[in-house]
Design a protein around this motif. Structure first.
Motif, PDB file in Angstrom:
ATOM      1  N   TRP A 189      30.795   7.038  23.687  1.00  0.00           N
ATOM      2  CA  TRP A 189      30.674   6.122  24.808  1.00  0.00           C
ATOM      3  C   TRP A 189      29.207   5.963  25.177  1.00  0.00           C
ATOM      4  O   TRP A 189      28.435   6.904  25.059  1.00  0.00           O
ATOM      5  N   ALA A 190      28.848   4.781  25.664  1.00  0.00           N
ATOM      6  CA  ALA A 190      27.479   4.542  26.125  1.00  0.00           C
ATOM      7  C   ALA A 190      27.490   3.482  27.211  1.00  0.00           C
ATOM      8  O   ALA A 190      28.173   2.464  27.082  1.00  0.00           O
ATOM      9  N   SER A 191      26.728   3.731  28.277  1.00  0.00           N
ATOM     10  CA  SER A 191      26.654   2.743  29.356  1.00  0.00           C
ATOM     11  C   SER A 191      25.701   1.605  29.004  1.00  0.00           C
ATOM     12  O   SER A 191      25.828   0.513  29.537  1.00  0.00           O
ATOM     13  N   ASP A 192      24.761   1.847  28.108  1.00  0.00           N
ATOM     14  CA  ASP A 192      23.842   0.799  27.654  1.00  0.00           C
ATOM     15  C   ASP A 192      24.019   0.647  26.148  1.00  0.00           C
ATOM     16  O   ASP A 192      23.383   1.336  25.354  1.00  0.00           O
ATOM     17  N   LEU A 193      24.908  -0.249  25.767  1.00  0.00           N
ATOM     18  CA  LEU A 193      25.267  -0.408  24.359  1.00  0.00           C
ATOM     19  C   LEU A 193      24.086  -0.861  23.501  1.00  0.00           C
ATOM     20  O   LEU A 193      23.948  -0.410  22.359  1.00  0.00           O
ATOM     21  N   ALA A 194      23.226  -1.708  24.033  1.00  0.00           N
ATOM     22  CA  ALA A 194      22.085  -2.189  23.251  1.00  0.00           C
ATOM     23  C   ALA A 194      21.139  -1.036  22.906  1.00  0.00           C
ATOM     24  O   ALA A 194      20.676  -0.920  21.761  1.00  0.00           O
ATOM     25  N   VAL A 195      20.875  -0.163  23.866  1.00  0.00           N
ATOM     26  CA  VAL A 195      20.004   0.984  23.616  1.00  0.00           C
ATOM     27  C   VAL A 195      20.692   1.956  22.655  1.00  0.00           C
ATOM     28  O   VAL A 195      20.058   2.499  21.741  1.00  0.00           O
ATOM     29  N   ALA A 196      21.977   2.177  22.824  1.00  0.00           N
ATOM     30  CA  ALA A 196      22.718   3.072  21.928  1.00  0.00           C
ATOM     31  C   ALA A 196      22.722   2.534  20.497  1.00  0.00           C
ATOM     32  O   ALA A 196      22.546   3.296  19.544  1.00  0.00           O
ATOM     33  N   LYS A 197      22.886   1.239  20.346  1.00  0.00           N
ATOM     34  CA  LYS A 197      22.865   0.646  19.007  1.00  0.00           C
ATOM     35  C   LYS A 197      21.504   0.877  18.353  1.00  0.00           C
ATOM     36  O   LYS A 197      21.426   1.282  17.186  1.00  0.00           O
ATOM     37  N   GLN A 198      20.447   0.658  19.085  1.00  0.00           N
ATOM     38  CA  GLN A 198      19.093   0.866  18.562  1.00  0.00           C
ATOM     39  C   GLN A 198      18.888   2.337  18.192  1.00  0.00           C
ATOM     40  O   GLN A 198      18.346   2.660  17.133  1.00  0.00           O
ATOM     41  N   HIS A 210      33.287   7.657   6.632  1.00  0.00           N
ATOM     42  CA  HIS A 210      33.909   7.880   7.937  1.00  0.00           C
ATOM     43  C   HIS A 210      33.227   6.991   8.968  1.00  0.00           C
ATOM     44  O   HIS A 210      32.066   6.627   8.827  1.00  0.00           O
ATOM     45  N   GLU A 211      33.961   6.651  10.002  1.00  0.00           N
ATOM     46  CA  GLU A 211      33.460   5.695  10.991  1.00  0.00           C
ATOM     47  C   GLU A 211      33.070   6.380  12.291  1.00  0.00           C
ATOM     48  O   GLU A 211      33.781   7.247  12.784  1.00  0.00           O
ATOM     49  N   LEU A 212      31.929   5.944  12.812  1.00  0.00           N
ATOM     50  CA  LEU A 212      31.492   6.330  14.154  1.00  0.00           C
ATOM     51  C   LEU A 212      31.387   5.049  14.953  1.00  0.00           C
ATOM     52  O   LEU A 212      30.605   4.165  14.612  1.00  0.00           O
ATOM     53  N   GLY A 213      32.212   4.943  15.982  1.00  0.00           N
ATOM     54  CA  GLY A 213      32.183   3.785  16.854  1.00  0.00           C
ATOM     55  C   GLY A 213      31.588   4.143  18.194  1.00  0.00           C
ATOM     56  O   GLY A 213      31.778   5.261  18.694  1.00  0.00           O
ATOM     57  N   VAL A 214      30.841   3.222  18.779  1.00  0.00           N
ATOM     58  CA  VAL A 214      30.283   3.426  20.111  1.00  0.00           C
ATOM     59  C   VAL A 214      30.843   2.332  21.009  1.00  0.00           C
ATOM     60  O   VAL A 214      30.743   1.137  20.692  1.00  0.00           O
ATOM     61  N   ILE A 215      31.444   2.761  22.111  1.00  0.00           N
ATOM     62  CA  ILE A 215      32.173   1.875  23.010  1.00  0.00           C
ATOM     63  C   ILE A 215      31.464   1.832  24.353  1.00  0.00           C
ATOM     64  O   ILE A 215      31.001   2.856  24.867  1.00  0.00           O
ATOM     65  N   ASP A 216      31.403   0.658  24.936  1.00  0.00           N
ATOM     66  CA  ASP A 216      30.854   0.498  26.276  1.00  0.00           C
ATOM     67  C   ASP A 216      31.626   1.391  27.246  1.00  0.00           C
ATOM     68  O   ASP A 216      32.864   1.372  27.273  1.00  0.00           O
ATOM     69  N   SER A 217      30.911   2.177  28.038  1.00  0.00           N
ATOM     70  CA  SER A 217      31.536   3.119  28.971  1.00  0.00           C
ATOM     71  C   SER A 217      32.485   2.462  29.962  1.00  0.00           C
ATOM     72  O   SER A 217      33.356   3.128  30.515  1.00  0.00           O
ATOM     73  N   ARG A 218      32.346   1.157  30.174  1.00  0.00           N
ATOM     74  CA  ARG A 218      33.266   0.455  31.089  1.00  0.00           C
ATOM     75  C   ARG A 218      34.717   0.580  30.630  1.00  0.00           C
ATOM     76  O   ARG A 218      35.637   0.467  31.432  1.00  0.00           O
ATOM     77  N   TYR A 219      34.908   0.795  29.323  1.00  0.00           N
ATOM     78  CA  TYR A 219      36.257   0.848  28.764  1.00  0.00           C
ATOM     79  C   TYR A 219      36.764   2.273  28.586  1.00  0.00           C
ATOM     80  O   TYR A 219      37.833   2.484  28.008  1.00  0.00           O
ATOM     81  N   ALA A 220      36.030   3.251  29.079  1.00  0.00           N
ATOM     82  CA  ALA A 220      36.422   4.657  28.922  1.00  0.00           C
ATOM     83  C   ALA A 220      37.682   4.947  29.737  1.00  0.00           C
ATOM     84  O   ALA A 220      37.892   4.366  30.807  1.00  0.00           O
ATOM     85  N   PRO A 221      38.512   5.862  29.239  1.00  0.00           N
ATOM     86  CA  PRO A 221      39.692   6.268  30.020  1.00  0.00           C
ATOM     87  C   PRO A 221      39.265   6.837  31.369  1.00  0.00           C
ATOM     88  O   PRO A 221      38.194   7.449  31.477  1.00  0.00           O
ATOM     89  N   ASN A 222      40.074   6.663  32.368  1.00  0.00           N
ATOM     90  CA  ASN A 222      39.759   7.135  33.718  1.00  0.00           C
ATOM     91  C   ASN A 222      39.480   8.625  33.777  1.00  0.00           C
ATOM     92  O   ASN A 222      38.703   9.081  34.597  1.00  0.00           O
ATOM     93  N   ARG A 223      40.114   9.402  32.936  1.00  0.00           N
ATOM     94  CA  ARG A 223      39.966  10.859  32.997  1.00  0.00           C
ATOM     95  C   ARG A 223      38.920  11.385  32.020  1.00  0.00           C
ATOM     96  O   ARG A 223      38.847  12.573  31.784  1.00  0.00           O
ATOM     97  N   LEU A 224      38.104  10.518  31.463  1.00  0.00           N
ATOM     98  CA  LEU A 224      37.055  10.958  30.555  1.00  0.00           C
ATOM     99  C   LEU A 224      36.075  11.864  31.303  1.00  0.00           C
ATOM    100  O   LEU A 224      35.679  11.565  32.425  1.00  0.00           O
ATOM    101  N   ALA A 225      35.714  12.984  30.688  1.00  0.00           N
ATOM    102  CA  ALA A 225      34.769  13.913  31.312  1.00  0.00           C
ATOM    103  C   ALA A 225      33.453  13.200  31.584  1.00  0.00           C
ATOM    104  O   ALA A 225      33.024  12.339  30.820  1.00  0.00           O
ATOM    105  N   THR A 226      32.812  13.568  32.673  1.00  0.00           N
ATOM    106  CA  THR A 226      31.527  12.952  33.022  1.00  0.00           C
ATOM    107  C   THR A 226      30.340  13.764  32.521  1.00  0.00           C
ATOM    108  O   THR A 226      29.204  13.351  32.676  1.00  0.00           O
ATOM    109  N   SER A 227      30.605  14.919  31.953  1.00  0.00           N
ATOM    110  CA  SER A 227      29.540  15.715  31.330  1.00  0.00           C
ATOM    111  C   SER A 227      30.021  16.117  29.937  1.00  0.00           C
ATOM    112  O   SER A 227      31.218  16.080  29.664  1.00  0.00           O
ATOM    113  N   PRO A 228      29.115  16.477  29.049  1.00  0.00           N
ATOM    114  CA  PRO A 228      29.530  16.839  27.691  1.00  0.00           C
ATOM    115  C   PRO A 228      30.571  17.952  27.708  1.00  0.00           C
ATOM    116  O   PRO A 228      30.394  18.974  28.371  1.00  0.00           O
TER     117      PRO A 228
END
Length: 138
Positions: free
Chosen positions: A16-25, A52-70
């Motif tokens: 997950w990433a809140s800034d997808l453009a920066v994460a892509k770079q 194998h695939e690594l996908g990065v998703i905009d944090s807006r679409y994260a599940p509600n119960r996703l941990a907020t820290s690693p």
């Protein structure tokens, strides 16, 4: 019809990433390739011997119960030189989660937290190399 084969391999690992453009770079620089697939709110890389695939998703679409820290499970990507990749990740702005640690003959693990809060594990795994070698045609 019954299930004949289960757990055939990793399909996609999602970060997950809140800034997808920066994460892509950032990930493009790390991997040295552009994502092979993109759509609004998502991009994906195919990596390694088994693609194998690594996908990065905009944090807006994260599940509600996703941990907020690693936290949670760590997926380890095989690399040939754990220390070199670990150091590269740190110079790119990742933070140490676990420094390179020998886990027995032929096994070394390390992990970082990427700038977007995801745990990225890296590992030298002798068994992985045996599997790769066994898939090569004579």
């Amino acid at each position: 019809m019954g299930i004949t084969t289960t757990f055939r391999g990793l399909s996609t690992i999602s970060f997950w990433a809140s800034d997808l453009a920066v994460a892509k770079q950032w990930y493009t620089e790390l991997f040295g390739v552009e994502p092979y697939f993109e759509r609004p709110g998502y991009f994906e890389f195919r990596l390694g011997d088994f693609q194998h695939e690594l996908g990065v998703i905009d944090s807006r679409y994260a599940p509600n119960r996703l941990a907020t820290s690693p936290s949670g499970a760590i997926v380890y990507w095989h690399v040939d030189d754990v220390t070199a990749i670990f150091d590269k990740l740190l110079t790119m702005g990742a933070t140490k989660y676990e420094e390179p640690t020998e886990r027995g003959q032929g096994f070394i693990t390390a992990s970082v937290v990427d700038p977007f809060g995801n745990i990225l594990g890296i590992m030298y795994n002798a068994h992985f190399l045996e599997v790769v070698e066994s898939t090569k045609k004579p």
